[in-house]
Enzyme design. Structure first.
Site, PDB file in Angstrom:
ATOM      1  N   PHE A  24      41.898  38.250  45.779  1.00  0.00           N
ATOM      2  CA  PHE A  24      42.652  39.225  46.196  1.00  0.00           C
ATOM      3  C   PHE A  24      42.363  40.229  46.340  1.00  0.00           C
ATOM      4  CE2 PHE A  24      47.495  40.690  46.636  1.00  0.00           C
ATOM      5  CZ  PHE A  24      47.227  42.191  45.604  1.00  0.00           C
ATOM      6  N   TYR A 101      42.727  33.565  29.243  1.00  0.00           N
ATOM      7  CA  TYR A 101      41.438  33.908  28.008  1.00  0.00           C
ATOM      8  C   TYR A 101      41.893  33.463  26.832  1.00  0.00           C
ATOM      9  CZ  TYR A 101      42.478  38.070  31.544  1.00  0.00           C
ATOM     10  OH  TYR A 101      42.967  38.424  32.693  1.00  0.00           O
ATOM     11  N   ARG A 178      44.030  35.775  23.596  1.00  0.00           N
ATOM     12  CA  ARG A 178      43.499  36.671  24.950  1.00  0.00           C
ATOM     13  C   ARG A 178      43.244  37.794  25.444  1.00  0.00           C
ATOM     14  NH1 ARG A 178      48.317  39.774  27.974  1.00  0.00           N
ATOM     15  NH2 ARG A 178      46.946  39.553  28.986  1.00  0.00           N
ATOM     16  N   TYR A 181      39.712  38.519  26.914  1.00  0.00           N
ATOM     17  CA  TYR A 181      39.238  39.317  28.685  1.00  0.00           C
ATOM     18  C   TYR A 181      38.784  40.681  28.606  1.00  0.00           C
ATOM     19  CZ  TYR A 181      40.304  40.807  32.579  1.00  0.00           C
ATOM     20  OH  TYR A 181      41.317  41.897  34.100  1.00  0.00           O
ATOM     21  N   LYS A 185      34.544  42.951  29.469  1.00  0.00           N
ATOM     22  CA  LYS A 185      35.609  44.379  30.459  1.00  0.00           C
ATOM     23  C   LYS A 185      35.330  45.708  29.476  1.00  0.00           C
ATOM     24  CE  LYS A 185      37.119  42.838  34.310  1.00  0.00           C
ATOM     25  NZ  LYS A 185      36.750  42.667  35.122  1.00  0.00           N
ATOM     26  N   TYR A 327      51.468  29.963  27.218  1.00  0.00           N
ATOM     27  CA  TYR A 327      49.864  29.770  26.623  1.00  0.00           C
ATOM     28  C   TYR A 327      49.215  29.834  26.194  1.00  0.00           C
ATOM     29  CZ  TYR A 327      51.589  34.574  30.207  1.00  0.00           C
ATOM     30  OH  TYR A 327      51.724  35.136  31.129  1.00  0.00           O
ATOM     31  N   ASP A 333      50.094  40.479  23.477  1.00  0.00           N
ATOM     32  CA  ASP A 333      50.129  40.697  24.836  1.00  0.00           C
ATOM     33  C   ASP A 333      49.966  42.774  25.380  1.00  0.00           C
ATOM     34  OD1 ASP A 333      52.798  40.322  27.304  1.00  0.00           O
ATOM     35  OD2 ASP A 333      50.830  41.505  27.274  1.00  0.00           O
ATOM     36  N   ARG A 337      51.769  50.102  29.941  1.00  0.00           N
ATOM     37  CA  ARG A 337      50.821  50.603  30.569  1.00  0.00           C
ATOM     38  C   ARG A 337      51.589  51.032  31.901  1.00  0.00           C
ATOM     39  NH1 ARG A 337      48.339  44.392  32.654  1.00  0.00           N
ATOM     40  NH2 ARG A 337      47.918  43.390  30.212  1.00  0.00           N
TER      41      ARG A 337
HETATM   42  N1  LIG Z   1      44.491  42.513  40.690  1.00  0.00           N
HETATM   43  C1  LIG Z   1      44.794  43.110  39.516  1.00  0.00           C
HETATM   44  O1  LIG Z   1      45.537  43.580  39.180  1.00  0.00           O
HETATM   45  C2  LIG Z   1      43.937  43.503  38.579  1.00  0.00           C
HETATM   46  C3  LIG Z   1      43.931  44.520  37.652  1.00  0.00           C
HETATM   47  C4  LIG Z   1      42.606  44.511  36.414  1.00  0.00           C
HETATM   48  C5  LIG Z   1      41.867  44.728  36.951  1.00  0.00           C
HETATM   49  N2  LIG Z   1      41.394  43.713  37.820  1.00  0.00           N
HETATM   50  C6  LIG Z   1      40.035  43.045  38.545  1.00  0.00           C
HETATM   51  O2  LIG Z   1      40.219  43.017  39.322  1.00  0.00           O
HETATM   52  C7  LIG Z   1      38.281  41.877  40.582  1.00  0.00           C
HETATM   53  C8  LIG Z   1      38.880  41.481  41.356  1.00  0.00           C
HETATM   54  O3  LIG Z   1      40.216  41.069  40.579  1.00  0.00           O
HETATM   55  P1  LIG Z   1      41.990  40.387  41.604  1.00  0.00           P
HETATM   56  O4  LIG Z   1      42.973  39.890  41.606  1.00  0.00           O
HETATM   57  O5  LIG Z   1      40.899  40.220  43.305  1.00  0.00           O
HETATM   58  O6  LIG Z   1      40.961  38.246  41.193  1.00  0.00           O
HETATM   59  P2  LIG Z   1      40.897  37.174  42.277  1.00  0.00           P
HETATM   60  O7  LIG Z   1      40.181  36.128  40.894  1.00  0.00           O
HETATM   61  O8  LIG Z   1      41.564  36.865  42.938  1.00  0.00           O
HETATM   62  O9  LIG Z   1      39.157  38.074  42.921  1.00  0.00           O
HETATM   63  C9  LIG Z   1      37.593  37.033  41.496  1.00  0.00           C
HETATM   64  C10 LIG Z   1      37.143  36.937  42.735  1.00  0.00           C
HETATM   65  O10 LIG Z   1      35.775  36.260  42.293  1.00  0.00           O
HETATM   66  C11 LIG Z   1      34.981  35.555  42.407  1.00  0.00           C
HETATM   67  N3  LIG Z   1      33.831  34.677  41.409  1.00  0.00           N
HETATM   68  C12 LIG Z   1      34.546  34.935  40.322  1.00  0.00           C
HETATM   69  N4  LIG Z   1      32.823  34.504  39.622  1.00  0.00           N
HETATM   70  C13 LIG Z   1      32.226  34.256  40.575  1.00  0.00           C
HETATM   71  C14 LIG Z   1      30.759  34.050  40.436  1.00  0.00           C
HETATM   72  N5  LIG Z   1      30.596  33.277  39.308  1.00  0.00           N
HETATM   73  N6  LIG Z   1      30.232  34.314  41.149  1.00  0.00           N
HETATM   74  C15 LIG Z   1      31.057  34.582  42.698  1.00  0.00           C
HETATM   75  N7  LIG Z   1      31.974  34.807  42.894  1.00  0.00           N
HETATM   76  C16 LIG Z   1      32.953  34.752  41.798  1.00  0.00           C
HETATM   77  C17 LIG Z   1      36.051  33.989  42.380  1.00  0.00           C
HETATM   78  O11 LIG Z   1      35.323  33.174  43.420  1.00  0.00           O
HETATM   79  C18 LIG Z   1      37.667  34.953  43.265  1.00  0.00           C
HETATM   80  O12 LIG Z   1      37.327  35.649  44.564  1.00  0.00           O
HETATM   81  C19 LIG Z   1      38.467  41.306  39.064  1.00  0.00           C
HETATM   82  O13 LIG Z   1      37.009  41.966  38.212  1.00  0.00           O
HETATM   83  C20 LIG Z   1      39.708  41.417  37.511  1.00  0.00           C
HETATM   84  O14 LIG Z   1      39.249  41.643  36.450  1.00  0.00           O
HETATM   85  C21 LIG Z   1      42.496  43.099  38.922  1.00  0.00           C
HETATM   86  O1  LIG Z   2      56.155  33.243  34.219  1.00  0.00           O
HETATM   87  C1  LIG Z   2      55.553  34.473  33.922  1.00  0.00           C
HETATM   88  C2  LIG Z   2      54.243  34.895  33.655  1.00  0.00           C
HETATM   89  C3  LIG Z   2      54.098  36.158  33.039  1.00  0.00           C
HETATM   90  N1  LIG Z   2      55.034  36.166  33.136  1.00  0.00           N
HETATM   91  C4  LIG Z   2      54.898  38.055  31.650  1.00  0.00           C
HETATM   92  O2  LIG Z   2      54.725  38.973  32.493  1.00  0.00           O
HETATM   93  C5  LIG Z   2      53.445  40.060  32.333  1.00  0.00           C
HETATM   94  C6  LIG Z   2      52.382  40.489  32.964  1.00  0.00           C
HETATM   95  O3  LIG Z   2      51.941  39.138  32.887  1.00  0.00           O
HETATM   96  P1  LIG Z   2      50.392  38.744  34.249  1.00  0.00           P
HETATM   97  O4  LIG Z   2      49.905  36.951  34.102  1.00  0.00           O
HETATM   98  O5  LIG Z   2      50.458  39.430  35.345  1.00  0.00           O
HETATM   99  O6  LIG Z   2      49.315  39.365  33.517  1.00  0.00           O
HETATM  100  P2  LIG Z   2      48.886  40.507  33.010  1.00  0.00           P
HETATM  101  O7  LIG Z   2      49.947  42.098  33.676  1.00  0.00           O
HETATM  102  O8  LIG Z   2      49.173  40.440  31.597  1.00  0.00           O
HETATM  103  O9  LIG Z   2      47.356  41.017  32.583  1.00  0.00           O
HETATM  104  C7  LIG Z   2      46.387  41.113  34.124  1.00  0.00           C
HETATM  105  O10 LIG Z   2      46.498  42.917  34.247  1.00  0.00           O
HETATM  106  C8  LIG Z   2      46.371  42.905  35.084  1.00  0.00           C
HETATM  107  C9  LIG Z   2      44.149  42.173  34.920  1.00  0.00           C
HETATM  108  O11 LIG Z   2      44.202  42.574  33.475  1.00  0.00           O
HETATM  109  C10 LIG Z   2      43.896  40.396  35.560  1.00  0.00           C
HETATM  110  O12 LIG Z   2      44.667  39.933  36.476  1.00  0.00           O
HETATM  111  C11 LIG Z   2      45.377  40.182  34.027  1.00  0.00           C
HETATM  112  O13 LIG Z   2      44.812  40.839  33.027  1.00  0.00           O
HETATM  113  C12 LIG Z   2      52.959  39.087  30.763  1.00  0.00           C
HETATM  114  O14 LIG Z   2      53.819  39.900  29.973  1.00  0.00           O
HETATM  115  C13 LIG Z   2      53.722  38.170  31.101  1.00  0.00           C
HETATM  116  O15 LIG Z   2      54.035  37.437  29.475  1.00  0.00           O
HETATM  117  C14 LIG Z   2      55.850  36.394  32.834  1.00  0.00           C
HETATM  118  O16 LIG Z   2      56.880  36.245  31.539  1.00  0.00           O
HETATM  119  N2  LIG Z   2      56.996  35.031  32.872  1.00  0.00           N
END
Ligand SMILES: NC(=O)c1ccc[n+]([C@@H]2O[C@H](COP(=O)([O-])OP(=O)(O)OC[C@H]3O[C@@H](n4cnc5c(N)ncnc54)[C@H](O)[C@@H]3O)[C@@H](O)[C@H]2O)c1
Ligand SMILES: O=c1ccn([C@@H]2O[C@H](COP(=O)(O)OP(=O)(O)O[C@H]3OC[C@@H](O)[C@H](O)[C@H]3O)[C@@H](O)[C@H]2O)c(=O)[nH]1
EC number: 4.1.1.35
Length: 385
Positions: A24, A101, A178, A181, A185, A327, A333, A337
């Protein structure tokens, strides 16, 4: 017009090794780098569906500046060479969907800590800069979450605002898996920080606060497994597309702040192109103005979706479900934040721009355009006998 950094110096083209580029965030970052900069990208991932539009056809204006390398960093000898050929490595690779997780804790810990170890090692040994993606989840729960429910101190920002250089990391007990993760990190952050302090690794750590937008995760049964449980944007989008009630885990009382992916990618580009201002820092990247409870998020998404789709809202728009049901065992949770923005403002002058309503309008427009037809077909098809 030559592009300059925040200190007025010309920006020279670099080569970036982007691990997890097919995800993403990676797909939006690749788009930004191709459309607005002269940089070269090695896009490493096991999948490339979300960046295919950047890789072909050869007539694209940036052709040659982005190459896809299908590899799994868990066991691929090409990784070190690609890091050595690049000026900067950005590591996005992770299992980062909460449903995994507590159900796949070992895979989660390996993915978020063990698999990142060689990336850090190769960068440190070869004096390469690293931008590593951590998470706002490393803060876990707020201090205020432990105050009595009616304590006035809960309103005091000192008890809930999350600050990179001050706030503790507060997780639940070990059987609350949970936190596998967030704890993985946290430890990779501490290892990177240690490599910086002891061996001079030039690093930046990013803590995203719920970035959302098009191409986040998947829609179960359409472009992901039917039983898959993605993050909340995709869960709620799926429910809306199917006319089902949105499921509120434990009543949807948890709070989050959501930032539009396009605003957040601006912050990452500033980190890439201002190494002197970004190196050695951990950055919150989020939007403190977009705080809602999950229930409020559902209500806004229901309202926006009905505007975007023209469909009327179902009689039962939401239902409460227990976290155990949704879950399984070991869920826990984050209560709240809210990112402190002092450090990113000072170092990079970045602030988010897009309101929650606007980002949901553009994202749900994308979801409806992309999935509505496919969902209708799936719903219309008689259940396989
Ligand atoms: N989207 C958010 O809001 C959010 C929030 C907090 C942290 N992050 C962090 O940002 C980073 C990217 O998140 P995202 O939302 O794009 O997630 P995502 O799952 O869309 O992207 C992660 C990508 O990493 C690739 N990947 C995972 N393991 C791999 C491996 N062993 N080898 C090669 N590729 C691998 C997956 O195929 C995927 O395309 C992650 O480290 C995530 O923890 C994202
Ligand atoms: O269908 C749903 C899905 C999720 N939820 C709730 O919505 C909130 C957000 O849940 P998400 O699955 O989007 O993920 P969280 O925000 O908890 O964690 C995320 O935050 C940022 C990154 O670290 C990761 O991408 C992930 O850990 C949680 O409280 C979850 O319990 C619902 O109430 N209904």
């Amino acid at each position: 017009m030559a592009r300059v950094d925040l200190d007025g110096n010309p920006i020279k083209p670099i080569t970036i090794c982007m691990i997890g580029a097919g995800g993403f965030i990676g797909s939006h970052l690749c788009e930004k780098l191709m459309h607005e900069t002269p940089h070269t990208v090695f896009a490493l991932d096991v999948y490339n569906d979300k960046i295919k539009h950047l890789l072909e056809p050869d007539s694209l204006p940036w052709a040659g500046r982005i190459t896809f390398h299908r590899l799994n960093i868990k066991h691929d000898s090409r990784l070190e060479g690609l890091i050595k050929m690049a000026d900067l490595t950005i590591n996005l690779a992770a299992i980062c969907t909460p449903a995994d997780y507590n159900t796949r804790p070992l895979d989660t810990i390996y993915s978020n800590f063990i698999d990142a170890l060689p990336v850090v090692k190769y960068c440190s040994e070869n004096n390469k800069r690293l931008i590593h993606f951590s998470t706002c989840e490393v803060y876990g729960k707020t201090i205020g979450a432990f105050l009595p429910k009616d304590s006035p101190l809960r309103k005091d920002p000192a008890y809930y605002v999350l600050k990179e250089d001050e706030s503790p990391c507060i997780f639940g007990s070990i059987e609350k898996q949970r936190w596998s993760y967030a704890c993985a990190k946290q430890l990779i952050e501490r290892l990177i920080y240690g490599e910086g302090a002891e061996n001079g690794l030039e690093f930046t750590i990013v803590r995203p606060f719920n970035w959302i937008g098009p191409r986040m995760d998947f829609i179960p049964g359409i472009d992901g497994p039917s039983e898959g449980v993605p993050r909340v944007l995709a869960c709620f989008s799926n429910n809306l597309l199917r006319g089902e009630p949105l499921k509120l885990v434990d009543g949807g009382q948890s709070q989050r702040t959501f930032v539009y992916i396009k605003d957040a990618i601006e912050a990452v580009l500033l980190m890439i192109e201002n190494p002197a201002r970004a190196n050695g820092h951990i950055f919150n990247v989020g939007n403190p103005n977009n705080e809602v409870t999950v229930r409020q998020l559902a209500e806004i998404m229901i309202q926006v979706y009905s505007k975007v789709s023209g469909e009327k809202t179902p009689a039962t728009p939401t239902i409460d479900v227990s976290s155990k049901e949704f879950y399984g065992e070991g869920y826990d949770d984050s209560d709240k934040r809210i990112p402190d923005m002092t450090i990113i403002n000072k170092q990079l002058g970045w602030n988010p721009k897009t309101s929650l309503f606007d980002l949901l309008e553009s994202t749900l427009t994308y979801q409806h355009k992309t999935y509505a037809e496919a969902i209708k077909k799936v719903i219309a098809k008689p259940v396989a006998s």
